[in-house]
Motif scaffolding. Structure first.
Motif, short mmCIF file in Angstrom:
data_model
loop_
_atom_site.label_atom_id
_atom_site.label_comp_id
_atom_site.label_asym_id
_atom_site.label_seq_id
_atom_site.Cartn_x
_atom_site.Cartn_y
_atom_site.Cartn_z
N HIS A 18 0.83 -1.20 0.00
CA HIS A 18 0.00 0.00 0.00
C HIS A 18 0.87 1.25 0.00
O HIS A 18 1.94 1.27 0.63
N LEU A 60 0.27 5.23 1.13
CA LEU A 60 -0.64 6.09 1.88
C LEU A 60 -0.09 7.51 1.88
O LEU A 60 1.13 7.72 1.77
N GLN A 84 -0.24 11.16 4.14
CA GLN A 84 -0.65 11.78 5.40
C GLN A 84 -0.32 13.27 5.34
O GLN A 84 0.83 13.68 5.28
N ILE A 105 3.63 7.17 2.94
CA ILE A 105 3.94 5.98 3.73
C ILE A 105 3.70 4.73 2.89
O ILE A 105 2.67 4.60 2.24
N LEU A 136 0.13 -6.00 8.20
CA LEU A 136 0.69 -4.82 7.56
C LEU A 136 1.86 -4.30 8.37
O LEU A 136 1.75 -4.11 9.58
N PHE A 192 4.53 -1.09 8.37
CA PHE A 192 4.62 0.25 7.81
C PHE A 192 6.06 0.73 7.75
O PHE A 192 6.85 0.50 8.68
N GLY A 193 6.39 1.44 6.67
CA GLY A 193 7.63 2.19 6.64
C GLY A 193 7.50 3.44 7.50
O GLY A 193 6.39 3.78 7.96
N THR A 194 8.59 4.13 7.69
CA THR A 194 8.59 5.31 8.56
C THR A 194 8.19 6.58 7.83
O THR A 194 8.07 7.63 8.43
#
Lengths: 113, 110
Positions: free
Chosen positions: B33, B35, B37, B86, B98, B100-102
């Motif tokens: 994914h 994303l 933000q 992200i 899932l 997540f990357g930073t």
């Protein structure tokens, strides 16, 4: 459009207080999630729920509990808030499993003094 | 070491430039994914992909399963593209959780 709402945008609590964060989604999604987001660490899963009254621990469940009495509502509870729980808390929901597209709420920035 | 790594961490570019953000992961995945933000916290899902390429407006996401790598491209960048991007991968650990990357903080200067 999917809408996910969270009860507060900003919250300030004192150490030891019990804190409730509420999340509501309006798309009849089976799955709901609670994450916390801290600088440099990315989003980390606290708990998720795949059905009413069902819950599973995520990566960092310690110090938290959850409640899902109705399909649309998923609550995160900090039984006794501590300063290391100061963070941004994000709720999400999805139709499929955790792998599916997740729809996020606006987040609650919690400060514990 | 995070199982999902993004680069760069921060990126500043002039309006109109072509932008590339990279994501690499360490094990097999079932989905990846991207994303977005914006300041203030709200996260929007841009793409979910498991192979090939997807396009939406000026945004393009590609994935190379063999190389365990995905890229997000923005053409004709605009200041409103300024956000944190992200990457999140459903890693094949058995439960497809899932990870997540930073994030990559993108700033587009007018």
């Amino acid at each position: 459009d999917v809408k996910v709402t969270q009860s507060s945008r900003y919250l300030v609590k004192r150490t030891g207080e019990k804190v409730f964060l509420e999340c509501v989604q309006d798309m009849d999604h089976e799955n709901m999630f609670w994450y916390r987001q801290d600088p440099g660490l990315g989003l980390r899963l606290i708990y998720f729920s795949y059905d009413v009254k069902m819950k599973e621990k995520g990566d960092i469940p310690e110090g938290y509990s959850v409640s899902r009495e109705k399909k649309e509502r998923f609550s995160l509870i900090l039984e006794s808030a501590s300063t290391n729980q100061t963070s941004m808390y994000l709720c999400a929901s999805s139709f499929g499993g955790e792998w599916d597209t997740q729809y996020f709420g606006p987040g609650t920035r919690l400060t514990v003094l | 070491k995070n199982e999902v790594e993004q680069s760069p961490q921060n990126l500043t570019a002039q309006e109109g430039e072509f932008i590339t953000i990279n994501c690499s992961y360490s094990v097999g995945i079932s989905a990846l994914h991207w994303l977005q933000q914006h300041p203030g916290g709200g996260i929007v899902s841009l793409f979910m992909l498991s192979s090939g390429k997807k396009k939406h407006g000026r945004l393009i996401a590609t994935i190379n399963i063999q190389e365990k790598h995905s890229s997000l491209h923005i053409t004709a960048s605009h200041p409103r593209d300024s956000a944190v991007y992200i990457c999140a991968a459903a890693l094949n650990f058995g439960n497809e959780k899932l990870t997540f990357g930073t994030g990559t903080r993108l700033t587009i200067i007018p």
